[in-house]
Design an enzyme around this catalytic site. Structure first.
Site, PDB file in Angstrom:
ATOM      1  N   TYR A  89       0.844  -1.207   0.000  1.00  0.00           N
ATOM      2  CA  TYR A  89       0.000   0.000   0.000  1.00  0.00           C
ATOM      3  C   TYR A  89       0.875   1.251   0.000  1.00  0.00           C
ATOM      4  O   TYR A  89       0.609   2.218  -0.705  1.00  0.00           O
ATOM      5  CB  TYR A  89      -0.924   0.018   1.224  1.00  0.00           C
ATOM      6  CG  TYR A  89      -1.897   1.174   1.184  1.00  0.00           C
ATOM      7  CD1 TYR A  89      -3.132   1.031   0.560  1.00  0.00           C
ATOM      8  CD2 TYR A  89      -1.563   2.412   1.724  1.00  0.00           C
ATOM      9  CE1 TYR A  89      -4.019   2.101   0.481  1.00  0.00           C
ATOM     10  CE2 TYR A  89      -2.442   3.481   1.644  1.00  0.00           C
ATOM     11  CZ  TYR A  89      -3.663   3.323   1.028  1.00  0.00           C
ATOM     12  OH  TYR A  89      -4.531   4.373   0.943  1.00  0.00           O
ATOM     13  N   PHE A 138      -7.572  22.054 -24.111  1.00  0.00           N
ATOM     14  CA  PHE A 138      -7.866  20.633 -24.243  1.00  0.00           C
ATOM     15  C   PHE A 138      -9.090  20.354 -23.378  1.00  0.00           C
ATOM     16  O   PHE A 138      -9.249  20.947 -22.313  1.00  0.00           O
ATOM     17  CB  PHE A 138      -6.685  19.729 -23.865  1.00  0.00           C
ATOM     18  CG  PHE A 138      -7.049  18.298 -24.081  1.00  0.00           C
ATOM     19  CD1 PHE A 138      -7.183  17.807 -25.378  1.00  0.00           C
ATOM     20  CD2 PHE A 138      -7.359  17.457 -23.026  1.00  0.00           C
ATOM     21  CE1 PHE A 138      -7.611  16.503 -25.606  1.00  0.00           C
ATOM     22  CE2 PHE A 138      -7.787  16.150 -23.256  1.00  0.00           C
ATOM     23  CZ  PHE A 138      -7.905  15.676 -24.552  1.00  0.00           C
ATOM     24  N   THR A 139      -9.940  19.432 -23.832  1.00  0.00           N
ATOM     25  CA  THR A 139     -11.255  19.209 -23.221  1.00  0.00           C
ATOM     26  C   THR A 139     -11.197  19.035 -21.700  1.00  0.00           C
ATOM     27  O   THR A 139     -11.766  19.832 -20.954  1.00  0.00           O
ATOM     28  CB  THR A 139     -11.912  17.971 -23.859  1.00  0.00           C
ATOM     29  OG1 THR A 139     -10.990  16.880 -23.784  1.00  0.00           O
ATOM     30  CG2 THR A 139     -12.284  18.227 -25.313  1.00  0.00           C
ATOM     31  N   ASP A 175       1.534  20.683 -20.005  1.00  0.00           N
ATOM     32  CA  ASP A 175       0.882  19.411 -20.288  1.00  0.00           C
ATOM     33  C   ASP A 175       1.883  18.606 -21.108  1.00  0.00           C
ATOM     34  O   ASP A 175       2.068  18.839 -22.298  1.00  0.00           O
ATOM     35  CB  ASP A 175      -0.422  19.645 -21.061  1.00  0.00           C
ATOM     36  CG  ASP A 175      -1.179  18.353 -21.306  1.00  0.00           C
ATOM     37  OD1 ASP A 175      -0.543  17.280 -21.270  1.00  0.00           O
ATOM     38  OD2 ASP A 175      -2.398  18.416 -21.550  1.00  0.00           O
ATOM     39  N   LYS A 200      -0.089   8.084 -23.102  1.00  0.00           N
ATOM     40  CA  LYS A 200       0.353   8.417 -24.464  1.00  0.00           C
ATOM     41  C   LYS A 200       1.855   8.159 -24.592  1.00  0.00           C
ATOM     42  O   LYS A 200       2.269   7.019 -24.690  1.00  0.00           O
ATOM     43  CB  LYS A 200       0.005   9.880 -24.781  1.00  0.00           C
ATOM     44  CG  LYS A 200      -1.461  10.101 -25.139  1.00  0.00           C
ATOM     45  CD  LYS A 200      -2.329  10.238 -23.937  1.00  0.00           C
ATOM     46  CE  LYS A 200      -3.685  10.832 -24.253  1.00  0.00           C
ATOM     47  NZ  LYS A 200      -4.528  10.931 -23.059  1.00  0.00           N
ATOM     48  N   ARG A 245     -13.390  16.054 -33.288  1.00  0.00           N
ATOM     49  CA  ARG A 245     -12.714  17.128 -32.571  1.00  0.00           C
ATOM     50  C   ARG A 245     -13.170  18.444 -33.200  1.00  0.00           C
ATOM     51  O   ARG A 245     -12.469  19.033 -34.008  1.00  0.00           O
ATOM     52  CB  ARG A 245     -11.184  16.980 -32.660  1.00  0.00           C
ATOM     53  CG  ARG A 245     -10.602  15.973 -31.667  1.00  0.00           C
ATOM     54  CD  ARG A 245     -10.868  16.396 -30.265  1.00  0.00           C
ATOM     55  NE  ARG A 245     -10.356  15.521 -29.218  1.00  0.00           N
ATOM     56  CZ  ARG A 245     -11.045  15.199 -28.133  1.00  0.00           C
ATOM     57  NH1 ARG A 245     -12.300  15.569 -27.984  1.00  0.00           N
ATOM     58  NH2 ARG A 245     -10.508  14.490 -27.178  1.00  0.00           N
ATOM     59  N   PHE A 290     -18.910  15.174 -25.749  1.00  0.00           N
ATOM     60  CA  PHE A 290     -18.490  14.347 -26.894  1.00  0.00           C
ATOM     61  C   PHE A 290     -18.375  12.870 -26.532  1.00  0.00           C
ATOM     62  O   PHE A 290     -18.510  12.007 -27.391  1.00  0.00           O
ATOM     63  CB  PHE A 290     -17.168  14.851 -27.480  1.00  0.00           C
ATOM     64  CG  PHE A 290     -16.027  14.847 -26.506  1.00  0.00           C
ATOM     65  CD1 PHE A 290     -15.837  15.908 -25.635  1.00  0.00           C
ATOM     66  CD2 PHE A 290     -15.145  13.779 -26.445  1.00  0.00           C
ATOM     67  CE1 PHE A 290     -14.787  15.902 -24.719  1.00  0.00           C
ATOM     68  CE2 PHE A 290     -14.096  13.761 -25.549  1.00  0.00           C
ATOM     69  CZ  PHE A 290     -13.921  14.827 -24.676  1.00  0.00           C
TER      70      PHE A 290
HETATM   71  C1  LIG Z   1      -3.284  16.825 -24.337  1.00  0.00           C
HETATM   72  C2  LIG Z   1      -3.981  15.998 -23.321  1.00  0.00           C
HETATM   73  N1  LIG Z   1      -4.005  16.398 -22.055  1.00  0.00           N
HETATM   74  C3  LIG Z   1      -4.632  15.690 -21.105  1.00  0.00           C
HETATM   75  C4  LIG Z   1      -5.304  14.526 -21.400  1.00  0.00           C
HETATM   76  C5  LIG Z   1      -6.072  13.811 -20.302  1.00  0.00           C
HETATM   77  O1  LIG Z   1      -5.485  12.618 -19.979  1.00  0.00           O
HETATM   78  P1  LIG Z   1      -6.297  11.293 -19.547  1.00  0.00           P
HETATM   79  O2  LIG Z   1      -7.117  10.864 -20.713  1.00  0.00           O
HETATM   80  O3  LIG Z   1      -5.207  10.335 -19.184  1.00  0.00           O
HETATM   81  O4  LIG Z   1      -7.139  11.642 -18.381  1.00  0.00           O
HETATM   82  C6  LIG Z   1      -5.292  14.054 -22.702  1.00  0.00           C
HETATM   83  C7  LIG Z   1      -6.004  12.799 -23.044  1.00  0.00           C
HETATM   84  O5  LIG Z   1      -6.605  12.571 -24.017  1.00  0.00           O
HETATM   85  C8  LIG Z   1      -4.619  14.819 -23.703  1.00  0.00           C
HETATM   86  O6  LIG Z   1      -4.612  14.432 -24.984  1.00  0.00           O
END
Ligand SMILES: Cc1ncc(COP(=O)(O)O)c(C=O)c1O
Length: 470
Positions: A85, A137-138, A228, A271, A395, A462
């Site tokens: 843990y 980013f979303t 990021d 990624k 997108r 989305f």
């Molecule tokens: C540029 C970027 N930032 C953040 C994220 C968020 O990461 P996660 O999907 O691991 O939560 C993503 C994921 O698609 C991304 O492409």
């Protein structure tokens, strides 16, 4: 047949062919269901590719997130999971890999990228403060907004033009940023949210010159920069290829220099870091680290696992080391480019220059007869799936969501369908099949009538929205 008739792709392009720096040890069978079954599956999924069952998908280009093939070393690492843990040895391996390759002092593990986005937003953003960034980013913007921040796009204008060939379309427009500092007062800026290879712009990179100048500007105004780093290794490849003075530097050297101009980073390790699940936050500031390593316990898990199993952290540590290898990145981006070159030759509108992780079809030009509120990019993703079982994602207007103030759709300039290439998963033959399907859908483009949204969830619509043919 003479040599002239049959040429390898390298010969066609006037160069020697290259190949992936790995061979395949284990395979996963693929299945293509019939066109009638695909039509039914699309209908049942509300024409949203996120709602398809993966068993009904032939070639899955929905995302490069968590879809990488792990190496034999990573799978061996899985067997070395220390599932204690607290204080798992795998955490220390992962921590050392982040410190070594990204250069930050402190590391906080999270279950994936958005876990890290949540923590950093909650720790730093005060309600009513501004968060300028190089395109949204979303999930990143949502967490910034949920913490009370106001996102401001300060990317260069070229990024919003899919045909513009600027080599670093991810760059921050420093004049826009300084104007914001002056207008609102730098003390009202929570931090600059900088992303490597900007996803929503088409995987477009940021130059070293830009981040260096950004550091200088932010130092003058005493504003922090958080990165990021999700696809920052791929960003390093573009710097190596395009920026004077970097062709002799390794991806690892470029990555570390770039990160050195920032105060910390959040990461979706799914990624560049070549794992199926995982993430991290890394910072240099002692106090901020204390806050984050306390917050992580509330939302993710103890500060030495943050929602990951020990085995996941081991695979991640190894994935960082493999992901930063020059030959890996060259082959990875080379495969994306191969698909892009085919589509470009056939005059199919895509975002140029081709970015790091995906081909982005320009749905506005593809379906120039469809207005944006008939969801051209969503329509294109559905049509591609119906044509060949290839899964892509929207997108555009659906991803952009609604303005929190007015409640109206946001109408982004870019209306794109993303064909995202998982790392180390598909072959050149798969890319040929994908390219031919895009061409078939392009040839039938005038028949498309668009979609109407019939279900809209509150957050990140989305992922779960449903549609019907218009
Ligand atoms: C540029 C970027 N930032 C953040 C994220 C968020 O990461 P996660 O999907 O691991 O939560 C993503 C994921 O698609 C991304 O492409």
């Amino acid at each position: 047949m003479t040599e002239e008739h049959l040429q390898t792709m390298g010969q066609q392009l006037g160069r020697r062919s290259w190949a992936e720096p790995w061979k395949i040890k284990m395979v996963e069978p693929l299945r293509m269901i019939s066109r009638e079954e695909r039509l039914r599956a699309a209908q049942e999924a509300g024409y949203n590719t996120f709602l398809l069952r993966s068993d009904d998908v032939y070639i899955d280009l929905l995302t490069d997130s968590g879809t990488s093939a792990m190496s034999d070393r990573q799978w061996a690492g899985i067997m070395l999971g220390d599932e204690a843990y607290a204080g798992s040895r795998n955490f220390y391996h992962m921590e050392a890999a982040v410190q070594n390759y990204y250069g930050y002092r402190y590391v906080v593990p999270t279950h994936q990228g958005r876990g890290a986005e949540h923590l950093i937003s909650q720790a730093i953003i005060k309600p009513g403060t501004f968060v300028p960034g190089n395109m949204y980013f979303t999930t990143t913007r949502l967490h910034q907004e949920l913490a009370g921040g106001i996102f401001v796009d300060v990317i260069i204008d070229e990024a919003h033009d899919p045909a513009n060939l600027h080599p670093f379309k991810g760059n921050i427009d420093l004049e826009k940023l300084e104007r914001l500092f002056k207008e609102v007062g730098a003390e009202k800026v929570a931090y600059v949210s900088l992303a490597g290879t900007v996803n929503m712009a088409g995987g477009q990179p940021v130059s070293m010159a830009n981040v260096r100048a950004l550091r200088e500007l932010c130092d003058r105004y005493d504003v922090r920069i958080y990165l990021d780093a999700t696809r920052m290794m791929e960003n390093a490849f573009f710097i190596q290829e395009r920026e004077p003075g970097y062709s002799d530097k390794s991806i690892a050297q470029i990555l570390k220099e770039f990160c050195s101009y920032t105060d910390g980073a959040w990461m979706s390790a799914k990624k560049d870091n070549l794992v199926n699940i995982g993430g991290w936050l890394a910072v240099n500031d002692d106090d901020l680290f204390q806050t984050l390593s306390n917050l992580v316990i509330v939302y993710e898990g103890l500060h030495t696992y943050g929602g990951m199993a020990g085995r996941d952290m081991e695979a991640l540590a190894i994935g960082i080391e493999e992901g930063v290898q020059d030959d890996h990145i060259r082959a990875r981006i080379g495969q994306v480019r191969y698909l892009g070159e085919l589509l470009t030759q056939w005059e199919i509108p895509i975002v140029q220059p081709v970015g790091g992780h995906a081909i982005f079809l320009d749905a506005k030009r593809f379906y120039s007869h469809l207005p944006q509120d008939r969801f051209p990019a969503q329509t294109l993703a559905a049509e591609l799936y119906i044509d060949s079982g290839v899964r892509s994602m929207e997108r555009g207007i659906v991803s952009a969501g609604r303005d929190p103030e007015t409640g109206e759709h946001r109408y982004p300039k870019l209306e794109l369908t993303r064909l995202t290439i998982p790392r180390r998963v598909y072959t050149q033959a798969h890319m040929d099949v994908v390219a031919e399907s895009v061409k078939a859908v392009f040839d039938a483009r005038h028949q498309a009538t668009g979609l109407r949204m019939v279900f809209e969830p509150k957050y990140l619509r989305f992922f779960q929205a449903r549609f019907e043919p218009f």
